[in-house]
Design a protein around this motif. Structure first.
Motif, PDB file in Angstrom:
ATOM      1  N   LEU A  99      28.365  39.017  42.428  1.00  0.00           N
ATOM      2  CA  LEU A  99      27.114  38.447  42.906  1.00  0.00           C
ATOM      3  C   LEU A  99      26.427  37.851  41.690  1.00  0.00           C
ATOM      4  O   LEU A  99      26.222  38.551  40.691  1.00  0.00           O
ATOM      5  CB  LEU A  99      26.214  39.520  43.524  1.00  0.00           C
ATOM      6  N   ASP A 100      26.086  36.570  41.759  1.00  0.00           N
ATOM      7  CA  ASP A 100      25.438  35.954  40.595  1.00  0.00           C
ATOM      8  C   ASP A 100      23.954  36.327  40.548  1.00  0.00           C
ATOM      9  O   ASP A 100      23.472  37.120  41.347  1.00  0.00           O
ATOM     10  CB  ASP A 100      25.670  34.435  40.571  1.00  0.00           C
TER      11      ASP A 100
ATOM     12  N   ASP B 241      26.943  46.898  37.305  1.00  0.00           N
ATOM     13  CA  ASP B 241      26.628  47.171  38.707  1.00  0.00           C
ATOM     14  C   ASP B 241      25.748  46.108  39.345  1.00  0.00           C
ATOM     15  O   ASP B 241      25.901  45.794  40.523  1.00  0.00           O
ATOM     16  CB  ASP B 241      25.949  48.533  38.852  1.00  0.00           C
ATOM     17  N   GLN B 242      24.819  45.548  38.605  1.00  0.00           N
ATOM     18  CA  GLN B 242      23.893  44.571  39.179  1.00  0.00           C
ATOM     19  C   GLN B 242      24.612  43.337  39.731  1.00  0.00           C
ATOM     20  O   GLN B 242      24.061  42.626  40.559  1.00  0.00           O
ATOM     21  CB  GLN B 242      22.841  44.147  38.153  1.00  0.00           C
ATOM     22  N   TYR B 243      25.835  43.083  39.283  1.00  0.00           N
ATOM     23  CA  TYR B 243      26.613  41.928  39.756  1.00  0.00           C
ATOM     24  C   TYR B 243      27.640  42.313  40.820  1.00  0.00           C
ATOM     25  O   TYR B 243      28.367  41.453  41.314  1.00  0.00           O
ATOM     26  CB  TYR B 243      27.308  41.230  38.586  1.00  0.00           C
ATOM     27  N   SER B 244      27.719  43.587  41.149  1.00  0.00           N
ATOM     28  CA  SER B 244      28.675  44.085  42.150  1.00  0.00           C
ATOM     29  C   SER B 244      30.070  43.498  41.959  1.00  0.00           C
ATOM     30  O   SER B 244      30.647  42.916  42.876  1.00  0.00           O
ATOM     31  CB  SER B 244      28.169  43.771  43.564  1.00  0.00           C
ATOM     32  N   PRO B 245      30.636  43.625  40.755  1.00  0.00           N
ATOM     33  CA  PRO B 245      31.943  43.006  40.510  1.00  0.00           C
ATOM     34  C   PRO B 245      33.040  43.640  41.358  1.00  0.00           C
ATOM     35  O   PRO B 245      33.062  44.852  41.572  1.00  0.00           O
ATOM     36  CB  PRO B 245      32.186  43.273  39.027  1.00  0.00           C
ATOM     37  N   ILE B 246      33.916  42.796  41.860  1.00  0.00           N
ATOM     38  CA  ILE B 246      35.072  43.238  42.640  1.00  0.00           C
ATOM     39  C   ILE B 246      36.308  42.639  41.995  1.00  0.00           C
ATOM     40  O   ILE B 246      36.441  41.424  41.907  1.00  0.00           O
ATOM     41  CB  ILE B 246      34.952  42.804  44.111  1.00  0.00           C
TER      42      ILE B 246
ATOM     43  N   LYS C  67      22.055  36.269  43.661  1.00  0.00           N
ATOM     44  CA  LYS C  67      22.668  37.110  44.693  1.00  0.00           C
ATOM     45  C   LYS C  67      23.594  36.330  45.629  1.00  0.00           C
ATOM     46  O   LYS C  67      23.801  36.706  46.772  1.00  0.00           O
ATOM     47  CB  LYS C  67      21.603  37.859  45.506  1.00  0.00           C
ATOM     48  N   ASN C  68      24.175  35.252  45.120  1.00  0.00           N
ATOM     49  CA  ASN C  68      25.202  34.504  45.851  1.00  0.00           C
ATOM     50  C   ASN C  68      26.571  35.029  45.426  1.00  0.00           C
ATOM     51  O   ASN C  68      26.788  35.338  44.253  1.00  0.00           O
ATOM     52  CB  ASN C  68      25.125  33.007  45.538  1.00  0.00           C
ATOM     53  N   ILE C  69      27.488  35.102  46.375  1.00  0.00           N
ATOM     54  CA  ILE C  69      28.844  35.525  46.049  1.00  0.00           C
ATOM     55  C   ILE C  69      29.535  34.399  45.298  1.00  0.00           C
ATOM     56  O   ILE C  69      29.524  33.252  45.736  1.00  0.00           O
ATOM     57  CB  ILE C  69      29.638  35.875  47.314  1.00  0.00           C
ATOM     58  N   ARG C  70      30.093  34.730  44.153  1.00  0.00           N
ATOM     59  CA  ARG C  70      30.796  33.749  43.336  1.00  0.00           C
ATOM     60  C   ARG C  70      32.231  34.207  43.127  1.00  0.00           C
ATOM     61  O   ARG C  70      32.470  35.290  42.586  1.00  0.00           O
ATOM     62  CB  ARG C  70      30.079  33.599  41.998  1.00  0.00           C
ATOM     63  N   ASN C  71      33.183  33.416  43.601  1.00  0.00           N
ATOM     64  CA  ASN C  71      34.594  33.712  43.379  1.00  0.00           C
ATOM     65  C   ASN C  71      34.972  33.312  41.963  1.00  0.00           C
ATOM     66  O   ASN C  71      34.566  32.256  41.483  1.00  0.00           O
ATOM     67  CB  ASN C  71      35.471  32.949  44.375  1.00  0.00           C
TER      68      ASN C  71
END
Length: 94
Positions: A9-10, A30-35, A13-17
């Motif tokens: 999440l940038d 954690d603030q970027y919710s990396p996957i 708070k947009n999902i960025r691939n």
């Protein structure tokens, strides 16, 4: 979305691939919710391999299950994940 894509999440708070499948250090919080898509995909394959292994040793040894175990083993045997040799894990269950 593909659950095996690496994404964050940038700041807005947009999902960025992430195309390169490596989470840059500045987003590994954690603030970027990396996957980590590559990690998730590898763990999913290991879990499927172990499921076939334990099914077979517990008496569910259909030809399809034995074939699936062999295919999963071949997919995983040469895989390395952040320096971890996956073969060393799955070889214990061959």
């Amino acid at each position: 979305m593909n659950e095996f894509e690496t994404k964050i999440l940038d700041e807005k708070k947009n999902i960025r691939n992430l195309e390169n499948e490596i989470i840059p250090n500045q987003y590994n919080f954690d603030q970027y919710s990396p996957i980590d898509g590559k990690l998730i995909k590898t763990c999913d394959k290991i879990a499927a391999f172990l499921e076939t292994y334990f099914s077979i040793i517990n008496g569910v040894a259909s030809p399809q299950l034995i074939e699936a175990k062999g295919k999963l083993f071949n997919e995983l045997k040469d895989r390395k994940l952040d320096g971890i040799d996956i073969f060393l894990i799955i070889d214990l269950f061959r």
